[in-house]
Scaffold this active site. Structure first.
Site, PDB file in Angstrom:
ATOM      1  N   SER A 127       5.083   1.344  -1.071  1.00 15.24           N
ATOM      2  CA  SER A 127       4.536   0.295  -0.703  1.00 15.24           C
ATOM      3  C   SER A 127       4.524  -0.679  -0.929  1.00 15.24           C
ATOM      4  O   SER A 127       4.875  -1.230  -2.410  1.00 15.24           O
ATOM      5  CB  SER A 127       2.881   0.254  -0.229  1.00 15.24           C
ATOM      6  OG  SER A 127       2.299  -1.082   0.316  1.00 15.24           O
ATOM      7  N   TYR A 152      -5.083   0.995  -4.954  1.00 12.88           N
ATOM      8  CA  TYR A 152      -4.159   1.107  -3.262  1.00 12.88           C
ATOM      9  C   TYR A 152      -2.245   1.081  -4.575  1.00 12.88           C
ATOM     10  O   TYR A 152      -1.922   1.704  -3.722  1.00 12.88           O
ATOM     11  CB  TYR A 152      -3.683   0.349  -2.143  1.00 12.88           C
ATOM     12  CG  TYR A 152      -2.900   1.270  -1.144  1.00 12.88           C
ATOM     13  CD1 TYR A 152      -2.649   2.237  -0.874  1.00 12.88           C
ATOM     14  CD2 TYR A 152      -1.875   0.123  -0.974  1.00 12.88           C
ATOM     15  CE1 TYR A 152      -2.128   2.578  -0.073  1.00 12.88           C
ATOM     16  CE2 TYR A 152      -0.812   0.447  -0.024  1.00 12.88           C
ATOM     17  CZ  TYR A 152      -0.810   1.331   0.248  1.00 12.88           C
ATOM     18  OH  TYR A 152      -0.326   1.862   1.251  1.00 12.88           O
TER      19      TYR A 152
END
Length: 336
Positions: A127, A152
Site C-alpha cells: 500500500s 494498517y
C-alpha cells in the site's frame, strides 16, 4: 497457468480474476466474505465469474493455515496473487487485532504455502500507506519507509519485510505492489469515491478532511489490473546491481521486488469531488474538517521502476475514470 488469487470477492481481486479467466488461465479463488463492508457487493462481484468452468472458489480465512495449505495441495498453483487483507486506515485504529490476523497471520500462511508447494512467483498487495510521514514527493520505492502513521500501514510494511525474508532464505520470488487509491466500477464502499457518490446522489453533505487540501494519486482499476498481470508474468529476479553497502529498499540480491503502482498524476481532492458532481449532475455541501489520525496529506506514485521493468503505462485520465465509475454507479443503484 494455474493461478491462486486471494480476495477474489474484493474490488481488485474480482477485476483481476475476470482478466485472468479471459486470457484462459485457471484460477482458484479464496475469500472469507467478511462483513467489513456490505457482503452483498462482494457476492455481486463474485457472481460475474463464479460459474466460469476455469474458476474454483473457496470460502475460507487466510488465518486458517489448514485451509490455505489444503487449497495449495489440491490446486498446485504455479503463481499466487495475495490481495486478501483487512483494509482501511481508520478502522485499524479501532480494531487492530483484525489486521494482525489477516495481514500478518494470514500472509505468513500464504508465504509458508508458497514455500512448501514451490510457487513460481508470489505477487502481493502492499500500500502507498507505507510512506507514512514521508513528505518528499513523488514517493519512490528507494525511499525509506520507516515511519508508518497507521496500524494498517505498519502491517503492510511488515508484509514486505516478511516477503523479503522468504525470498532470501528459500529463494521464493516475491513482488510487492504498493497500490495508490484504486477507484472505478465495483469499488469499495468504504473509500472516498463511493462515499462521495452516495452522498452527492442523495443530496447529503460530505466531510472533506484536511480542509480540502488533500491530493491523491487516484488510479483506475483497469490500469491497476494491467500492472498486476504484467508483474505476475515477470517473476522477481535478484538485482545484479544491488549493493549491500548502499542498499536499495525496492530490490535485493534475493528474488525480491517492491513497486509503486499508481497513476503518477496526483489530483486535488476538491477537483475529484468537482468531477463527481459534474457526472452526477448535482452539487453538494462540503464540510471542511481537520485531517484525521492515520491520514497523510498527499500521495504521488513514482512508477518509473514498474515502467522500466514490465512496461507499465497507466492510460486512464481522471476525467474518463470518474465518468466510467459514475456510469457504473448509476446502473448498479438503478439511478436514472
Amino acid at each position: 497457468m494455474r493461478i491462486l488469487v486471494t480476495g477474489t470477492a474484493g474490488f481488485v481481486g474480482a477485476a483481476l480474476t475476470e482478466r485472468l479467466l479471459a486470457r484462459s488461465d485457471e484460477v482458484y479463488g479464496i475469500d472469507n466474505h467478511n462483513d467489513y463492508y456490505d457482503p452483498s457487493l462482494k457476492e455481486a462481484r463474485l457472481a460475474r465469474f463464479n460459474q466460469h468452468p476455469a474458476y474454483t472458489h473457496l470460502r475460507a480465512d487466510l488465518a486458517d493455515a489448514v485451509a490455505v495449505n489444503q487449497a495449495f495441495e489440491t490446486f498446485k498453483p504455479q503463481r499466487v496473487v495475495n490481495l486478501a487483507a483487512q483494509a482501511g486506515v481508520r478502522y485499524s485504529l479501532k480494531n487492530p487485532q483484525a489486521y494482525v490476523q489477516s495481514n500478518l497471520v494470514g500472509f505468513t500462511n500464504i508465504l509458508e504455502a508458497c514455500r512448501h508447494h514451490q510457487a513460481e512467483h508470489l505477487v502481493y498487495a502492499s500500500s502507498s500507506s507505507v510512506y507514512g510521514a514521508n513528505r518528499k514527493l513523488p514517493f519512490a520505492v528507494d525511499d525509506p519507509v520507516d515511519h508508518p502513521v497507521s496500524i494498517y500501514a505498519a502491517s503492510k510494511k511488515a508484509n514486505e519485510l516478511m516477503a523479503h525474508t522468504y525470498s532470501h532464505l528459500f529463494g521464493l520470488p516475491t513482488t510487492g505492489l504498493r497500490f495508490f487509491t484504486v477507484y472505478g466500477p465495483w469499488g469499495r464502499p468504504d473509500m472516498s469515491p463511493m462515499l462521495f457518490a452516495d452522498r452527492i446522489s442523495k443530496g447529503e453533505p460530505i466531510d472533506v478532511f484536511n480542509f480540502g487540501n488533500h491530493s491523491r494519486d487516484f488510479t483506475y482499476i483497469d490500469d491497476i489490473v494491467e500492472g498486476v498481470i504484467r508483474t505476475l508474468d515477470h517473476p522477481a529476479q535478484p538485482d545484479p546491481a544491488y549493493d549491500a553497502e548502499r542498499p536499495n529498499p525496492g530490490s535485493s540480491n534475493a528474488p525480491y521486488r517492491v513497486y509503486n503502482i499508481g497513476n503518477d498524476q496526483p489530483v486535488q481532492l476538491l477537483r475529484f469531488i468537482e468531477l463527481m458532481e459534474q457526472n452526477l449532475d448535482r452539487t453538494v455541501e462540503k464540510r471542511l474538517l481537520p485531517m484525521q489520525p492515520g491520514d497523510v496529506p498527499d500521495t504521488w506514485a513514482d512508477v518509473s521502476a514498474l515502467r522500466r521493468d514490465v512496461g507499465y503505462a497507466p492510460s486512464t485520465s481522471i476525467e474518463e475514470g470518474v465518468k466510467r465509475f459514475v456510469s457504473w454507479y448509476r446502473e448498479y443503484h438503478g439511478l436514472s
